[in-house]
Design an enzyme around this catalytic site. Structure first.
Site, PDB file in Angstrom:
ATOM      1  N   ASP A   1       0.845  -1.196   0.000  1.00 29.20           N
ATOM      2  CA  ASP A   1       0.000   0.000   0.000  1.00 29.20           C
ATOM      3  C   ASP A   1       0.881   1.247   0.000  1.00 29.20           C
ATOM      4  O   ASP A   1       1.714   1.438   0.882  1.00 29.20           O
ATOM      5  CB  ASP A   1      -0.893  -0.013   1.243  1.00 29.20           C
ATOM      6  CG  ASP A   1      -1.782   1.207   1.328  1.00 29.20           C
ATOM      7  OD1 ASP A   1      -2.944   1.116   0.891  1.00 29.20           O
ATOM      8  OD2 ASP A   1      -1.327   2.260   1.827  1.00 29.20           O
TER       9      ASP A   1
ATOM     10  N   HIS B   1      -7.779   9.392  -1.476  1.00 27.81           N
ATOM     11  CA  HIS B   1      -7.123   9.379  -0.172  1.00 27.81           C
ATOM     12  C   HIS B   1      -7.884  10.137   0.902  1.00 27.81           C
ATOM     13  O   HIS B   1      -7.814   9.791   2.082  1.00 27.81           O
ATOM     14  CB  HIS B   1      -5.720   9.977  -0.315  1.00 27.81           C
ATOM     15  CG  HIS B   1      -4.742   9.496   0.708  1.00 27.81           C
ATOM     16  ND1 HIS B   1      -3.384   9.525   0.525  1.00 27.81           N
ATOM     17  CD2 HIS B   1      -4.914   8.950   1.938  1.00 27.81           C
ATOM     18  CE1 HIS B   1      -2.768   9.026   1.579  1.00 27.81           C
ATOM     19  NE2 HIS B   1      -3.686   8.673   2.447  1.00 27.81           N
TER      20      HIS B   1
ATOM     21  N   LYS C   1      -2.930   5.803  -3.978  1.00 27.71           N
ATOM     22  CA  LYS C   1      -4.024   6.700  -3.620  1.00 27.71           C
ATOM     23  C   LYS C   1      -3.863   8.073  -4.263  1.00 27.71           C
ATOM     24  O   LYS C   1      -2.740   8.563  -4.448  1.00 27.71           O
ATOM     25  CB  LYS C   1      -4.096   6.866  -2.096  1.00 27.71           C
ATOM     26  CG  LYS C   1      -4.118   5.583  -1.314  1.00 27.71           C
ATOM     27  CD  LYS C   1      -4.243   5.842   0.181  1.00 27.71           C
ATOM     28  CE  LYS C   1      -3.893   4.604   0.966  1.00 27.71           C
ATOM     29  NZ  LYS C   1      -2.449   4.334   1.021  1.00 27.71           N
TER      30      LYS C   1
END
Length: 293
Positions: A53, A119, A87
């Site tokens: 991530d 985000h 993001k």
């Protein structure tokens, strides 16, 4: 809990787009510089992590992409066996979101993104109460739906959305969000959001599962850890998994990264879950999006 793509019970969840997403991923917030990113990704792959991530605002997309390209062959893996999330930066909200996705994809240089998240529900430089925020979120999602149709990203979702933000999106969208990523831990269990996600077919993923480290020293967490002969980190991460919530713990220490992966071979008792439930008091250790219109 779902059976994973590699036949490992409880290790992955099928998203509403039909793709599998590992329940454990490596968070990369504040991992900076190629050497640090390479060291952490190497440890994670060796420990069984198959999800990573990042975000535009983390400023490490290029380093993560390079590390994965170099390390996947070392661990006998290829691109199709890892799940990569990035993001949208808050400054890129609006119709330019598609271009921002393209920049993230170019920086990662990984062929496609498995998941791209909005985000933050607000726009950088605007007040949280700015009445333009809802329309800008709508335009953002329209742009991301277009990129999704092109196949550059397999799933799109959101991060830090409240129930109100999510309900607005669900009323307006053509492609529903596959994932909602929020701060979640025993002090902030996000019960309403979790129920809304379950009803809507959205996977809820937790960040800051350890309460930015502060929950590790909480007496009740430590007592539960002693009772099941596990570390406080294991208890907090397992607490989320027991609710079918994914986790993305971050660490810059390879030993911690390896230890954090050891959460699939034990269960918390109903009594332990009840004890941890006593901690719920709405505490945010990170950002509180409830002020965003």
């Amino acid at each position: 809990m779902a059976e994973g793509a590699e036949g490992r019970p409880g290790r992955a969840v099928r998203l509403n787009n039909g793709e599998w997403m590992p329940l454990l991923g490596l968070g990369t917030f504040r991992l900076r510089g190629y050497e640090e990113v390479h060291r952490c990704v190497d440890a994670a792959l060796g420990a069984g992590y198959r999800a990573f991530d990042t975000a535009a605002v983390y400023r490490n997309e290029e380093e993560l992409g390079r590390a994965l390209r170099e390390l996947l062959p070392k661990h006998g893996l290829d691109r199709s066996q890892v799940f990569i999330t990035s993001k949208l930066g808050p400054r890129d909200q609006g119709l330019g979101a598609g271009e921002a996705l393209g920049r993230s994809l170019a920086a990662l240089d990984c062929g496609y993104l498995d998941l791209f998240l909005v985000h933050w529900p607000g726009t950088q430089g605007w007040e949280a109460a700015d009445l333009r925020n809802p329309e800008n979120r709508r335009q953002t999602w329209v742009a991301l739906e277009a990129e999704h149709r092109k196949g550059q990203v397999r799933a799109i979702g959101v991060s830090n959305y409240t129930s109100a933000h999510l309900r607005q999106l669900l009323q307006e969208c053509t492609v529903p969000p596959a994932v909602l990523q929020v701060e979640l831990h025993p002090r902030l269990p996000q019960t309403e959001l979790l129920q809304l996600c379950r009803e809507s077919g959205i996977h809820l993923q937790a960040y800051s599962s350890l309460g930015t480290g502060e929950l590790l020293g909480h007496p009740l967490v430590q007592e539960v850890a002693r009772s099941c002969q596990r570390s406080p980190a294991h208890v907090l991460l397992r607490w989320a998994l027991e609710q079918e919530v994914g986790v993305i713990p971050k660490s810059s220490q390879p030993t911690r990264i390896t230890e954090n992966a050891q959460i699939f071979d034990f269960l918390l008792s109903p009594e332990a879950m009840e004890w941890l439930g006593q901690l719920a008091d709405g505490t945010h250790y990170c950002w509180d999006p409830n002020t965003v219109t």
